[in-house]
Enzyme design. Structure first.
Site, PDB file in Angstrom:
ATOM      1  N   CYS A 113      61.011  84.413  54.869  1.00 21.27           N
ATOM      2  CA  CYS A 113      60.686  83.322  55.806  1.00 21.27           C
ATOM      3  C   CYS A 113      61.197  82.003  55.263  1.00 21.27           C
ATOM      4  O   CYS A 113      61.342  81.827  54.050  1.00 21.27           O
ATOM      5  CB  CYS A 113      59.179  83.167  55.975  1.00 21.27           C
ATOM      6  N   THR A 114      61.508  81.105  56.194  1.00 20.89           N
ATOM      7  CA  THR A 114      61.847  79.723  55.851  1.00 20.89           C
ATOM      8  C   THR A 114      61.039  78.815  56.765  1.00 20.89           C
ATOM      9  O   THR A 114      61.088  78.992  57.987  1.00 20.89           O
ATOM     10  CB  THR A 114      63.343  79.457  56.046  1.00 20.89           C
TER      11      THR A 114
END
Lengths: 121, 253
Positions: free
Chosen positions: B1-2
Site C-alpha cells: 500500500c501507498t
C-alpha cells in the site's frame, strides 16, 4: 528501485482515469446506522454475494493447497464462530448479518474480517 | 500500500491511497496476476454511512468487511491504514485473545470506531495513537486545517515516532508505504523512493487530486497487488475510488 520497464518515469495526465490502468468505477451503497447491526449490510451483500462467495472459495482453495486434509477449513468453520460473541458489538452482529445475507459460513466471514491480524502470521 | 496526505499552497489537504493486497496468495501464471487481488477488485464498494439520514462518514471497502481501511469524515478528517510487519505481530494478539486477555482492539474495528465516533482530528489522533492493538499498523491521518496530517506508526502497545506535516520546513506531504519512516525500505520493495521522487517533481505548487492520481499511477507505486486507488479532499468532503490494473511488464508488488 530503478528497473525499467518494471518501473517508469513519473506519469502525468492520468486523471480522469482511463486506459489500461483503469479497470472501472466503484459503486456506491448506503449503510444505515439506525438499522439493527445485523440488517445494515444486506443491500451491499445482496449485490456482491457472488463476488464474495468466489473470493472466499479462492481462499478455501488456498487453504486446501496448504492443508490438503481440509482440517484448516474445518477449524475455521467449527471454531471461529465461537469467537463471534467475544468480538465487540456491533461488529459481531454485523458479521452475523453478513453471513446470513450471503450464505457464507459464519466462521469464514469472521476469518475475512480478522484477516489483517491473521495475515501477520 | 501507498498512502499520502499533501497540503497544497492554499492549505487544502489531499489524502490518497493505493490499496495493495494479496501477496503470496496464489499466482495466476496465465494472466500474470495474483488470484486473491483479482477477486478483491470485484468486491470494492464505496459506502455512505448515514445516521438520522445524514452522512456520518464515507469509506471504500471490500464487501463483507465491516472494518475500515480507507475513509473520510467529511470536513473533519481523513484516515487510511497500511500494513506493518513486526515480529510482535497479530498472531500474538490473537493468541492472547483466545486465552482470554482481551484488552486490545482489532485494527479494523478501531478505524471503524474512529470514523464513526471521533469528532475531530485531535480526537482521532489520540484514539489511533493510544488504543492497544492486536497487531501493529500504520495509520495515516489528515485533518481539516493547514499542517494537520501525520503518520502514526503503531506497535501493539505504543505509537512510535509520529511523523507530522511541517510545511514551514518544507515537508508539505507525508507518505507511507509499508516500512518505518526512520528506516530504509526493503530494497526489493522500495515504492517510497519513486513515489517521493514523483511528489517532489510535481512540487507543492502543482499538487492536486489529478497530480496525486498521476503519482499513484506510476509503476511500481502501481503494481500487481494494487486493487483500488482512493482520492479524498476533506474540505469538499469528497471521496472517489477507482479499480486499478497494472499492464505488463509490472512489478508483482
Amino acid at each position: 528501485q530503478y528497473v525499467p520497464p518494471y518501473t517508469e518515469d513519473c506519469r502525468n495526465g492520468m486523471y480522469p482515469p482511463n486506459g489500461p490502468t483503469f479497470k472501472g468505477d466503484v459503486p456506491w451503497y448506503t449503510v444505515d446506522l439506525d438499522l439493527p447491526p445485523s440488517k445494515r449490510w444486506t443491500d451491499v451483500i445482496t449485490n456482491k454475494k457472488n463476488e464474495m462467495v468466489s473470493m472466499i472459495q479462492a481462499i478455501r482453495d488456498l487453504a486446501d493447497a496448504f492443508v490438503p486434509s481440509g482440517k484448516l477449513i474445518d477449524l475455521v468453520d467449527k471454531d471461529l464462530p465461537l469467537m463471534v460473541p467475544t468480538l465487540p458489538y456491533p461488529f459481531n452482529e454485523e458479521i452475523r448479518g453478513i453471513a446470513s445475507a450471503s450464505g457464507v459460513p459464519l466462521g469464514e466471514v469472521v476469518l475475512f474480517n480478522i484477516f489483517y491480524e491473521v495475515f501477520t502470521v | 500500500c501507498t498512502s499520502l496526505v499533501a497540503e497544497d499552497v492554499n492549505g487544502n489537504l489531499i489524502h490518497a491511497r493505493n490499496l495493495d493486497f494479496g501477496l503470496f496468495m496464489g499466482w495466476d501464471m496465465q494472466n500474470r496476476s495474483w488470484v486473491i487481488t483479482e477477486k478483491l477488485k470485484s468486491m470494492v464498494v464505496n459506502i455512505d454511512f448515514r445516521r438520522n439520514n445524514h452522512t456520518v462518514f464515507k469509506s471504500t471497502n471490500f464487501a463483507g468487511y465491516v472494518g475500515m481501511l480507507t475513509g473520510i469524515r467529511p470536513h473533519t478528517f481523513t484516515l487510511t491504514m497500511n500494513e506493518r510487519f513486526s515480529l510482535d505481530g497479530g498472531y500474538i494478539g490473537i493468541l492472547e485473545w483466545i486465552l482470554g486477555k482481551r484488552d486490545g482492539m482489532w485494527m479494523s474495528f478501531l478505524t471503524r470506531s474512529v470514523l464513526e465516533n471521533a469528532t475531530s482530528y485531535e480526537d482521532a489522533k489520540a484514539l489511533l495513537s493510544d488504543t492497544k492493538l492486536l497487531a501493529p499498523a500504520y495509520f495515516i491521518l489528515g485533518g481539516n486545517r493547514t499542517g494537520q496530517a501525520c503518520i502514526i506508526t503503531r506497535s501493539r502497545k505504543h505509537s512510535i515516532s509520529p511523523l507530522e506535516l511541517d510545511v514551514k520546513n518544507g515537508r508539505w506531504y507525508v507518505l507511507e508505504t509499508n516500512y518505518d519512516h526512520w528506516k530504509e525500505p526493503l530494497f526489493l520493495d522500495d515504492r517510497r523512493t519513486p513515489a517521493m521522487r514523483c511528489m517532489n517533481q510535481t512540487t507543492q505548487a502543482n499538487i492536486s487530486i489529478k497530480t496525486v492520481y498521476d503519482v499513484l499511477s506510476t509503476k511500481p507505486v502501481l503494481n500487481k497487488l494494487t486493487t483500488y486507488t482512493t482520492l479524498m479532499e476533506v474540505s469538499k468532503g469528497s471521496l472517489e475510488s477507482f479499480i486499478r490494473d497494472c499492464p505488463n511488464p509490472c512489478m508483482p508488488w
